[in-house]
Write a protein that holds these residues in place. Structure first.
Motif, mmCIF file in Angstrom:
data_model
loop_
_atom_site.group_PDB
_atom_site.id
_atom_site.type_symbol
_atom_site.label_atom_id
_atom_site.label_comp_id
_atom_site.label_asym_id
_atom_site.label_seq_id
_atom_site.Cartn_x
_atom_site.Cartn_y
_atom_site.Cartn_z
ATOM 1 N N LYS A 1 12.893 1.200 20.157
ATOM 2 C CA LYS A 1 14.229 1.177 19.556
ATOM 3 C C LYS A 1 14.177 1.970 18.261
ATOM 4 O O LYS A 1 13.304 1.748 17.420
ATOM 5 N N VAL A 2 15.074 2.915 18.125
ATOM 6 C CA VAL A 2 15.157 3.707 16.897
ATOM 7 C C VAL A 2 16.529 3.452 16.285
ATOM 8 O O VAL A 2 17.541 3.478 16.992
ATOM 9 N N SER A 3 16.549 3.179 14.985
ATOM 10 C CA SER A 3 17.801 2.764 14.348
ATOM 11 C C SER A 3 18.023 3.477 13.031
ATOM 12 O O SER A 3 17.071 3.845 12.346
ATOM 13 N N ILE A 4 19.293 3.627 12.669
ATOM 14 C CA ILE A 4 19.633 4.053 11.316
ATOM 15 C C ILE A 4 20.397 2.924 10.641
ATOM 16 O O ILE A 4 21.122 2.174 11.297
ATOM 17 N N VAL A 5 20.194 2.811 9.333
ATOM 18 C CA VAL A 5 20.802 1.723 8.565
ATOM 19 C C VAL A 5 21.434 2.292 7.309
ATOM 20 O O VAL A 5 20.827 3.121 6.624
ATOM 21 N N GLY A 6 22.636 1.854 6.996
ATOM 22 C CA GLY A 6 23.249 2.268 5.732
ATOM 23 C C GLY A 6 24.632 1.662 5.597
ATOM 24 O O GLY A 6 25.444 1.740 6.520
ATOM 25 N N ALA A 7 24.898 1.022 4.434
ATOM 26 C CA ALA A 7 26.213 0.415 4.207
ATOM 27 C C ALA A 7 27.283 1.499 4.194
ATOM 28 O O ALA A 7 28.440 1.234 4.501
ATOM 29 N N GLY A 8 26.879 2.733 3.868
ATOM 30 C CA GLY A 8 27.832 3.836 3.768
ATOM 31 C C GLY A 8 28.551 4.144 5.072
ATOM 32 O O GLY A 8 29.663 4.670 5.063
ATOM 33 N N ASP B 1 0.821 -1.226 0.000
ATOM 34 C CA ASP B 1 0.000 0.000 0.000
ATOM 35 C C ASP B 1 0.851 1.270 0.000
ATOM 36 O O ASP B 1 0.341 2.356 0.213
ATOM 37 N N VAL B 2 2.161 1.145 -0.174
ATOM 38 C CA VAL B 2 3.022 2.312 -0.399
ATOM 39 C C VAL B 2 3.826 2.036 -1.674
ATOM 40 O O VAL B 2 3.846 0.901 -2.160
ATOM 41 N N GLU B 3 4.500 3.066 -2.192
ATOM 42 C CA GLU B 3 5.071 2.920 -3.536
ATOM 43 C C GLU B 3 6.468 2.299 -3.565
ATOM 44 O O GLU B 3 7.102 2.237 -4.616
ATOM 45 N N GLY B 4 6.935 1.834 -2.440
ATOM 46 C CA GLY B 4 8.251 1.200 -2.402
ATOM 47 C C GLY B 4 8.811 1.267 -0.996
ATOM 48 O O GLY B 4 8.079 1.498 -0.028
ATOM 49 N N VAL B 5 10.115 1.069 -0.887
ATOM 50 C CA VAL B 5 10.804 1.189 0.395
ATOM 51 C C VAL B 5 11.277 2.639 0.520
ATOM 52 O O VAL B 5 11.922 3.164 -0.382
ATOM 53 N N TYR B 6 10.957 3.270 1.602
ATOM 54 C CA TYR B 6 11.291 4.674 1.834
ATOM 55 C C TYR B 6 12.383 4.797 2.900
ATOM 56 O O TYR B 6 12.661 3.859 3.638
ATOM 57 N N THR B 7 12.909 6.015 3.008
ATOM 58 C CA THR B 7 13.953 6.272 3.999
ATOM 59 C C THR B 7 13.405 6.234 5.434
ATOM 60 O O THR B 7 14.179 6.220 6.392
ATOM 61 N N ALA B 8 12.072 6.265 5.568
ATOM 62 C CA ALA B 8 11.411 6.064 6.865
ATOM 63 C C ALA B 8 9.963 5.736 6.525
ATOM 64 O O ALA B 8 9.549 5.866 5.369
ATOM 65 N N ASP B 9 9.193 5.320 7.510
ATOM 66 C CA ASP B 9 7.793 4.985 7.241
ATOM 67 C C ASP B 9 7.069 6.221 6.663
ATOM 68 O O ASP B 9 6.890 7.219 7.359
ATOM 69 N N GLU C 1 23.386 5.935 -4.489
ATOM 70 C CA GLU C 1 22.729 7.230 -4.650
ATOM 71 C C GLU C 1 23.374 8.298 -3.769
ATOM 72 O O GLU C 1 22.722 9.244 -3.337
ATOM 73 N N GLY C 2 24.634 8.127 -3.444
ATOM 74 C CA GLY C 2 25.324 9.106 -2.609
ATOM 75 C C GLY C 2 24.781 9.195 -1.194
ATOM 76 O O GLY C 2 25.026 10.165 -0.485
ATOM 77 N N MET C 3 24.051 8.165 -0.767
ATOM 78 C CA MET C 3 23.431 8.258 0.567
ATOM 79 C C MET C 3 24.243 7.487 1.603
ATOM 80 O O MET C 3 24.557 6.320 1.420
ATOM 81 N N LEU C 4 24.529 8.149 2.694
ATOM 82 C CA LEU C 4 25.231 7.517 3.794
ATOM 83 C C LEU C 4 24.278 6.578 4.544
ATOM 84 O O LEU C 4 24.614 5.469 4.920
ATOM 85 N N ILE C 5 23.077 7.077 4.743
ATOM 86 C CA ILE C 5 22.061 6.357 5.500
ATOM 87 C C ILE C 5 20.893 6.044 4.573
ATOM 88 O O ILE C 5 20.388 6.911 3.878
ATOM 89 N N LYS C 6 20.467 4.760 4.553
ATOM 90 C CA LYS C 6 19.353 4.388 3.679
ATOM 91 C C LYS C 6 18.003 4.544 4.366
ATOM 92 O O LYS C 6 16.986 4.711 3.712
ATOM 93 N N GLY C 7 17.997 4.446 5.690
ATOM 94 C CA GLY C 7 16.699 4.561 6.329
ATOM 95 C C GLY C 7 16.769 4.661 7.842
ATOM 96 O O GLY C 7 17.795 4.364 8.458
ATOM 97 N N VAL C 8 15.662 5.125 8.403
ATOM 98 C CA VAL C 8 15.487 5.203 9.848
ATOM 99 C C VAL C 8 14.288 4.318 10.190
ATOM 100 O O VAL C 8 13.249 4.409 9.530
ATOM 101 N N ALA C 9 14.444 3.458 11.185
ATOM 102 C CA ALA C 9 13.341 2.550 11.537
ATOM 103 C C ALA C 9 13.035 2.656 13.024
ATOM 104 O O ALA C 9 13.902 3.004 13.831
ATOM 105 N N LYS C 10 11.787 2.356 13.338
ATOM 106 C CA LYS C 10 11.361 2.369 14.748
ATOM 107 C C LYS C 10 10.727 1.032 15.083
ATOM 108 O O LYS C 10 9.980 0.486 14.277
ATOM 109 N N ASP C 11 11.039 0.521 16.246
ATOM 110 C CA ASP C 11 10.437 -0.728 16.695
ATOM 111 C C ASP C 11 9.877 -0.532 18.104
ATOM 112 O O ASP C 11 10.622 -0.220 19.032
#
Ligand code: ADP
Ligand code: ASP
Ligand code: MG
Length: 401
Positions: A340-347, A174-182, A247-257
């Protein structure tokens, strides 16, 4: 001719209109000359409603009966979608998880797939039918129905794509893809064109509900590229693959659990074997422990603090109370008001200062950090739950411009 697996989540099949919308997407794919296997979830909030129905009967239902109950949701969806496809001139057949060949271990409500025998699916495809499979379910060795854990239909779809060597595996949602956060909570969240399996696995495991983490694990293992896209807006989604464009991004996303609780055992003896006793007892009950913090020993004792899924907190407490005299602590405390709040990125592997930028954003938002954990491609903090949405927004705007 290609073989395409398409998975549609609960909101995509929520009512008559949505079911026909899905039927049209599937029919178009097939009319373009492809074989199609469709995996569907239970309609809308059906699974939650079934869980509530069980709670009306008992607070401690048999896990076997829970799976018997929960599997019914997906069975409704497959029949309705197969009917809708037939009615628009696309021959289709519905199959339950077990008819489709899913075998699992015996872990009711969180079973793992042990085998997928695709003979039936393949014979139905050979008959030129669209095959509509119920996600989230299988059979264990006792021929009892099992389910794969919340969000498990994603895993069913990936397993079918892997077993059939499908050319494409599309996860419609129900969303258009994976986003940098919900995107439902962070208005300026950005849609990612691509994300690597490793990053997606972390995001999914750290609370980004858009894909089930086991489905990503399986996709990585068998090299199944995934496309996450909207069933309502026909535009390209996000590709999940081994090596993603950064895409020059250090961080791909922020997630909350929110499914987190902090447990502290106070004043355990500062001697060898204590951690083994504590975490051994929890492991026996299959309780996953995440972040562990141990205070420096003082007067021959120390405090042991760790997180468990909030849904397991009561069980964890019972297990620890039972073992407290063996462990030797003076008291056990549980705090369920955390997130828990997290950031994720291979960068972040090759850049310094990522952690300090995250902590600075939290400091500026006046959010207190209670625990920290890091790995190569993620940083997580435990904070008060009431501050979690504010923290996600602050961290997101610090990293994603
Ligand atoms: P489905 O029923 O299709 O399986 P889910 O509800 O399981 O859908 O997952 C989709 C939801 O995931 C979205 O509605 C969105 O609110 C949530 N979500 C959380 N984090 C993200 C993210 N980073 N990108 C996209 N969606 C996310
Ligand atoms: N219906 C199940 C759930 O709500 C499985 C799924 O949607 O993937 O968790
Ligand atoms: Mg889902």
């Amino acid at each position: 001719m290609a073989l395409i697996v398409q998975k549609f989540g609960g909101s995509s099949v929520a009512d008559r209109e949505r079911i026909f919308n899905v039927a049209r997407i599937v029919a178009n794919t097939r009319n373009a000359g492809n074989d199609v296997v469709v995996v569907v979830s239970a309609q809308g909030d059906t699974t939650d409603d079934l869980i509530e129905k069980a709670a009306e009967i008992t607070h401690d239902p048999s896990q076997r009966e829970m799976d018997m109950l929960l599997s019914t949701g997906e069975q409704i969806s497959i029949a309705l979608l197969a009917m809708a496809l037939d009615s628009i001139g696309t021959p289709a057949i519905s199959l339950t998880g077990w008819q489709a060949g899913f075998r699992t271990n015996r872990a009711y409500t969180k079973a793992r797939i042990t085998k997928l025998d695709t003979e039936r699916i393949e014979s139905e495809l050979a008959r030129n039918r669209v095959v509509v499979v119920a996600g989230f379910q299988g059979l264990n060795r006792m021929d009892d129905i099992t389910t794969l854990g919340r969000g498990g239909s994603d895993t069913s779809a990936v397993a079918i794509a892997a077993a059939l060597h499908a050319d494409r595996c599309q996860i419609y949602t129900d969303v258009e893809g994976v986003y940098t956060a919900d995107p439902r909570h962070i208005k300026n969240a950005r849609k990612l064109q691509e994300i690597s399996f490793d990053e997606m696995l972390e995001l999914a495991s750290l609370g980004a509900q858009v894909l089930n983490n086991r489905s990503v694990e399986l996709a990585k293992k068998y090299g199944v590229e995934l496309e996450v896209l909207s069933s309502l807006n026909p535009i390209p989604g996000t590709i999940v693959k081994e090596v993603a464009d950064v895409e020059g991004m250090l961080i791909k996303g922020v997630a909350k659990d929110d499914n987190v609780a902090v447990i502290s055992i106070l004043e355990v003896p500062d001697v060898p074997g204590i951690s083994f006793k504590v975490f051994g007892a929890l492991a026996q009950k299959k309780i996953n422990v995440d972040i562990i913090l141990q205070s420096v020993g003082r007067d021959d004792s120390k405090d042991l603090t760790f997180t468990v899924p909030r849904s397991d907190a009561e069980l964890a407490l019972a297990v620890l109370r039972e073992n407290l005299s063996r462990i030797g602590g003076t008291d056990i405390k549980v705090d369920t008001g955390v997130a828990k709040v997290s950031i994720v990125g291979a960068g972040m592997q090759s850049h310094s200062g990522v952690a300090s930028s995250m902590f600075e954003a939290l400091y500026e938002a006046n959010v207190n950090i209670r625990m920290i954990s890091t790995s190569e491609i993620k940083i997580s903090v435990i904070i008060d739950q009431a501050e979690a949405d504010r923290a996600v927004a602050a961290i997101h705007s610090a990293f994603i411009h």
